[in-house]
Scaffold this motif. Structure first.
Motif, short mmCIF file in Angstrom:
data_model
loop_
_atom_site.label_atom_id
_atom_site.label_comp_id
_atom_site.label_asym_id
_atom_site.label_seq_id
_atom_site.Cartn_x
_atom_site.Cartn_y
_atom_site.Cartn_z
N THR A 1 -1.32 124.67 112.41
CA THR A 1 -0.39 125.55 113.14
C THR A 1 1.05 125.34 112.69
OG1 THR A 1 -0.22 123.90 114.90
CG2 THR A 1 -1.88 125.62 115.16
N THR A 2 1.27 124.26 111.92
CA THR A 2 2.59 123.99 111.37
C THR A 2 2.48 123.83 109.85
OG1 THR A 2 2.32 121.60 111.69
CG2 THR A 2 3.37 122.85 113.48
N THR A 3 3.58 123.93 109.17
CA THR A 3 3.59 123.87 107.70
C THR A 3 3.55 122.41 107.24
OG1 THR A 3 4.90 125.89 107.62
CG2 THR A 3 4.85 124.52 105.63
N PRO A 4 2.62 122.04 106.37
CA PRO A 4 2.58 120.65 105.87
C PRO A 4 3.72 120.39 104.89
CG PRO A 4 0.94 121.96 104.74
CD PRO A 4 1.53 122.86 105.81
N HIS A 5 4.23 119.18 104.90
CA HIS A 5 5.29 118.80 103.97
C HIS A 5 4.73 118.37 102.61
CE1 HIS A 5 8.56 118.89 106.94
NE2 HIS A 5 7.67 118.42 107.80
N GLU A 6 3.49 117.89 102.61
CA GLU A 6 2.88 117.41 101.38
C GLU A 6 1.37 117.43 101.51
OE1 GLU A 6 4.18 113.37 100.84
OE2 GLU A 6 2.75 112.58 102.31
N VAL A 7 0.71 117.27 100.37
CA VAL A 7 -0.73 117.06 100.32
C VAL A 7 -0.96 115.65 99.79
CG1 VAL A 7 -2.91 117.73 99.23
CG2 VAL A 7 -1.32 119.49 100.02
N ASP B 1 -1.68 118.28 84.05
CA ASP B 1 -1.83 119.45 84.92
C ASP B 1 -3.02 119.26 85.86
OD1 ASP B 1 0.31 120.72 83.64
OD2 ASP B 1 -1.00 121.56 82.11
N GLY B 2 -3.15 118.05 86.39
CA GLY B 2 -4.34 117.73 87.16
C GLY B 2 -4.23 117.96 88.65
N PHE B 3 -3.14 118.55 89.13
CA PHE B 3 -2.98 118.74 90.57
C PHE B 3 -2.31 120.08 90.80
CE2 PHE B 3 -3.06 115.86 94.37
CZ PHE B 3 -2.76 116.83 95.32
N ALA B 4 -2.88 120.90 91.66
CA ALA B 4 -2.30 122.21 91.96
C ALA B 4 -2.65 122.61 93.38
CB ALA B 4 -2.78 123.27 90.98
N ARG C 1 2.99 108.74 93.39
CA ARG C 1 1.94 107.73 93.50
C ARG C 1 2.34 106.64 94.48
NH1 ARG C 1 -1.79 107.80 89.64
NH2 ARG C 1 -2.91 106.79 91.35
N PRO C 2 2.11 106.82 95.78
CA PRO C 2 2.40 105.76 96.75
C PRO C 2 1.55 104.51 96.54
CG PRO C 2 2.07 107.87 97.85
CD PRO C 2 1.62 108.04 96.44
N GLY C 3 0.38 104.66 95.94
CA GLY C 3 -0.51 103.54 95.67
C GLY C 3 -1.41 103.87 94.50
N PRO C 4 -2.09 102.87 93.92
CA PRO C 4 -2.94 103.13 92.75
C PRO C 4 -4.06 104.14 93.01
CG PRO C 4 -2.58 100.77 93.06
CD PRO C 4 -2.06 101.44 94.29
N THR D 1 0.04 112.09 95.87
CA THR D 1 0.66 113.05 96.77
C THR D 1 1.45 114.08 95.97
OG1 THR D 1 2.71 111.81 97.09
CG2 THR D 1 0.88 111.30 98.57
N VAL D 2 1.60 115.25 96.54
CA VAL D 2 2.46 116.29 95.97
C VAL D 2 3.18 116.96 97.12
CG1 VAL D 2 0.60 118.01 95.96
CG2 VAL D 2 2.59 118.32 94.49
N ARG D 3 4.48 117.05 97.01
CA ARG D 3 5.28 117.66 98.07
C ARG D 3 5.26 119.18 97.95
NH1 ARG D 3 8.80 113.06 96.70
NH2 ARG D 3 8.42 111.47 98.30
#
Length: 359
Positions: A36-42, A55-58, A74-77, A81-83
């Motif tokens: 119901t709200t817009t996500p800031h990241e995936v 080009d591995g993330f879209a 990369r927060p961890g190994p 994440t992608v904003r």
């Protein structure tokens, strides 16, 4: 005959089960989520440390256009994440599909996709695929890895025989032309196979065809990965070996040969370490050390067999012999120690390395 035996042993030895590829264990937003709200990241979390393919993330919106800037964090190994700054400005209700492609710790590409929605429309089911490598690139990549590995094994085994399999440390490679050709051929195979694997790695990981084989940008991105770095280190070690081998062959006394031999041993350890470090990184230094010992022991035994056979063929009885025959005590002792080390380290090395047929 000797090379046929070695090839059979390599194929048989590489038939052990491979470790499982990485898989997605958590996603935020989750698959099928209705927001119901817009996500800031995936954020995606995997079962083991991964590298993101080119080009591995879209993230594609309901109108078919990407809503992510193409930059991953990369927060961890094991976390990617992608904003989504674009969604904060222009939020459109509908289905958003997330597709990903990563490189497992065992160097194999794997990918998948899932969907979430903003508003009342439900998301689609998630899916995972094997990475979709081009069949031509995949086959060539496998051949390059096999050639590189065979060359490394024969090179290490032949050098070990020259160091420790001769009476008094006699420089067998200089006295036996066939053994000298074996060392040169093995070195060329190791270098050519590693160069081919480095060139093919980018298209293999990205799932593209051979048309991008000479893509400089793709090669640069490959060199920035752990796998590419390990191949570069292997090439540096291989590039220095001819100088050291020539110095060893021209040494006039046993003391000088032992001094140069220390550099040969260091080079062999460096090559084995570069090969081992491209595999799993979650097992710690003990497993990596065991993997290096296992690789060196297998190379001394399997790669030393052709050298021993060629030395036996080159030895001639009588005072006019071109070279002394191999010393049975040294050969049997080194072979027994290599087999014992390979068996003792097999269990722990399994967690640090993959089947040796992979580059």
């Amino acid at each position: 005959g000797a090379l046929a035996v070695l090839t059979t042993a390599l194929v048989a030895g590489s038939a052990r089960p491979a470790a499982a590829d990485a898989f997605l264990v958590a996603a935020n937003p989750a698959d099928g989520a209705v927001l119901t709200t817009t996500p800031h990241e995936v954020m995606l979390t995997f079962s083991e440390p991964v590298e993101v393919a080119v080009d591995g993330f879209a993230v594609v919106g309901p109108d078919g256009f990407r809503v992510d800037p193409g930059v991953v964090h990369r927060p961890g190994p094991a976390v990617v994440t992608v904003r989504l700054p674009g969604l904060q400005v222009d939020t459109r209700p509908g289905i958003y599909r997330v597709s990903w492609r990563v490189i497992s710790a065992d160097s194999h590409p794997v990918g998948g996709s899932y969907a979430f929605s903003i508003g009342s429309r439900p998301g689609a089911a998630a899916g995972t695929f094997d990475g979709g490598a081009d069949p031509v690139v995949s086959a060539a990549y496998g051949v390059a890895g096999f050639v590189a590995l065979t060359g490394l094994i024969v090179l290490v085994g032949a050098v070990a025989f020259c160091l420790y399999g001769r009476p008094g440390g006699a420089p067998a490679a200089g006295a036996n032309p066939a053994l000298r050709r074996l060392v040169v051929t093995a070195w060329l195979a190791a270098v050519a196979g590693t160069l081919a694997a480095l060139a093919l790695r980018g298209p293999y990981a990205a799932g593209t065809g051979p048309g991008r084989l000479l893509d400089g940008g793709l090669l640069g991105q490959t060199l920035d990965t752990r796998y590419g770095t390990s191949l570069a280190v292997r090439l540096l070690v291989l590039g220095a070996l001819p100088v050291v081998i020539l110095r060893f062959a021209s040494a006039r006394d046993a003391r000088s040969r032992r001094g140069v031999g220390a550099y040969l041993v260091a080079g062999a350890v460096g090559a084995a370490l570069a090969w081992t470090m491209v595999r799993h990184t979650t097992t710690g230094p003990a497993a990596v050390t065991s993997g290096v010992a296992h690789a060196l022991a297998a190379a001394v035994w399997l790669g030393g067999l052709p050298a021993v056979l060629l030395a036996l063929r080159g030895a001639r009885p009588g005072p006019a012999a071109a070279e002394p025959p191999p010393a049975p005590a040294e050969v049997s002792g080194a072979g027994g120690a290599a087999v014992a080390t390979a068996r003792a380290t097999a269990a722990t090395a399994e967690s640090a390395t993959e089947p040796m047929i992979v580059a």
